[in-house]
Design an enzyme around this catalytic site. Structure first.
Site, short mmCIF file in Angstrom:
data_model
loop_
_atom_site.label_atom_id
_atom_site.label_comp_id
_atom_site.label_asym_id
_atom_site.label_seq_id
_atom_site.Cartn_x
_atom_site.Cartn_y
_atom_site.Cartn_z
N HIS A 111 -62.21 -16.26 75.95
CA HIS A 111 -61.55 -17.13 76.95
C HIS A 111 -61.40 -18.54 76.47
O HIS A 111 -60.57 -19.24 76.63
CB HIS A 111 -62.21 -17.04 78.23
CG HIS A 111 -62.37 -15.63 78.97
ND1 HIS A 111 -61.39 -14.86 79.39
CD2 HIS A 111 -63.72 -14.74 78.87
CE1 HIS A 111 -61.98 -13.76 79.81
NE2 HIS A 111 -63.31 -13.73 79.22
C1 BDR Z 1 -65.57 -17.75 81.70
O1 BDR Z 1 -67.03 -17.40 82.08
C2 BDR Z 1 -68.02 -17.56 81.23
O2 BDR Z 1 -68.61 -16.23 81.20
C3 BDR Z 1 -67.14 -17.70 79.87
O3 BDR Z 1 -68.04 -18.54 78.94
C4 BDR Z 1 -65.94 -18.28 80.24
O4 BDR Z 1 -66.05 -19.47 80.35
C5 BDR Z 1 -64.72 -16.62 81.49
O5 BDR Z 1 -64.58 -16.15 83.01
#
Ligand code: BDR
Ligand code: CA
Length: 307
Positions: free
Chosen positions: A236
């Site tokens: 992400h």
């Molecule tokens: C987001 O949540 C976190 O666990 C990750 O780093 C990312 O920013 C994804 O949903």
């Protein structure tokens, strides 16, 4: 291109830092951290660990808010490991934290340039506090690019993405602030996937940063394998980072967006008006499609740039 990063490393945050440092066209002004994937002490330490690994320990890092504006912090060690970096035991950094805390660092660095991109890959707690307490930064922010939310499915609940769900009040405040805002949600980040073959390519690059990225991401891929039954894992925050630097790689739609803060089943859901039913004063640029091949190429080239 001056960029300031607010993050909660976190494996994909750490990978995003590596990618940003490997892209020559930008200057990373500094990093503030927030309690999120792991508690604040660790997110801050991890940001400094990664900078040191990349030979960039001079970039200032400071911890901001330990937890959400109203909720209690719920961290995500099952996704990121006990240490937040896939339990890879990166050495302690030599550089101390910057003095004054994460909110001051964010404010000072944003004010130090005429226009900066504020990239946020975490719950928006620090950004909400900075905007509320220092409205003078608004005119210095070209745009906020946020990894968070979704136009469709969630990941922490069926309706909500983690960064929005962890601090929905902060997300709502920032989205309503009127500062230009680009949302890079799960609907976008799930279009770019790493797999074990990609990690093997990273290892083959033959430098320490790339090898560490592969080691850390291995934990992340294993987690996704367990929950989704495939090694194709979204990364992400790195997608948001590449989209921040290369806006043409992301197709967006201008929409009204708000965040559900109290829903019985929908707390933390981003409500996106894709059909234009309401006319927003200041629409949010909602990421819809991303050039996945280009993103993976930028990530690989960034890792290859390290000696
Ligand atoms: C987001 O949540 C976190 O666990 C990750 O780093 C990312 O920013 C994804 O949903
Ligand atoms: Ca993150």
């Amino acid at each position: 291109m001056p960029i300031f990063l607010d993050c909660d490393p976190g494996i994909d945050d750490a990978f995003a830092i590596m990618v940003l440092l490997g892209i020559k066209r930008l200057t990373l002004l500094g990093i503030s951290t927030v309690g999120g994937n792991v508690p604040l002490e660790l997110t801050s330490l991890n940001a400094r660990r990664v900078l040191e690994l990349c030979g960039r320990g001079e970039i200032p890092v400071a911890g901001g808010r330990p937890g959400p504006l109203q909720k209690t912090l719920v961290s995500a060690e099952e996704v990121h490991g006990r240490d937040g970096l896939g339990n890879i035991s990166l050495p302690e950094p030599a550089a101390p934290e910057a003095k004054g805390g994460g909110i001051s660092l964010l404010v000072d660095k944003i004010l130090s340039v005429p226009r900066a991109i504020l990239l946020a890959t975490a719950p928006l707690t620090n950004v909400a506090v900075a905007l509320a307490e220092h409205p003078e930064i608004r005119s210095h922010i070209q745009r906020i690019v946020w990894m968070g939310g979704s136009t469709s499915f969630g990941n922490v609940t069926p309706a909500a993405e983690y960064n929005a769900w962890a601090d929905p009040e902060a997300a709502r405040q920032v989205i309503r602030s009127g500062v230009p805002f680009v949302m890079v949600g799960l609907n976008v980040t799930h279009q770019v996937a790493l797999d074990r073959a990609t990690l093997a390519h990273y290892r083959a690059l033959g430098n320490r940063v790339a090898a560490t990225a592969a080691q850390m991401l291995d934990f992340y891929v294993t987690f996704h394998e367990q929950v989704a039954g495939t090694d194709r894992s979204p990364i992400h925050d790195a997608v948001a980072a590449v989209a921040a630097v290369y806006p043409a790689s992301l197709r967006t739609a201008a929409c009204a967006v708000d965040v559900e803060t109290t829903g019985e089943l929908t707390e933390g859901a981003t409500v996106v008006d894709l059909r234009g039913l309401v006319a927003p004063e200041r629409p949010i640029e909602v990421g819809m499609d991303v050039d996945a091949e280009f993103h993976l190429e930028v990530m690989r080239d960034a890792l290859a740039s390290f000696a």
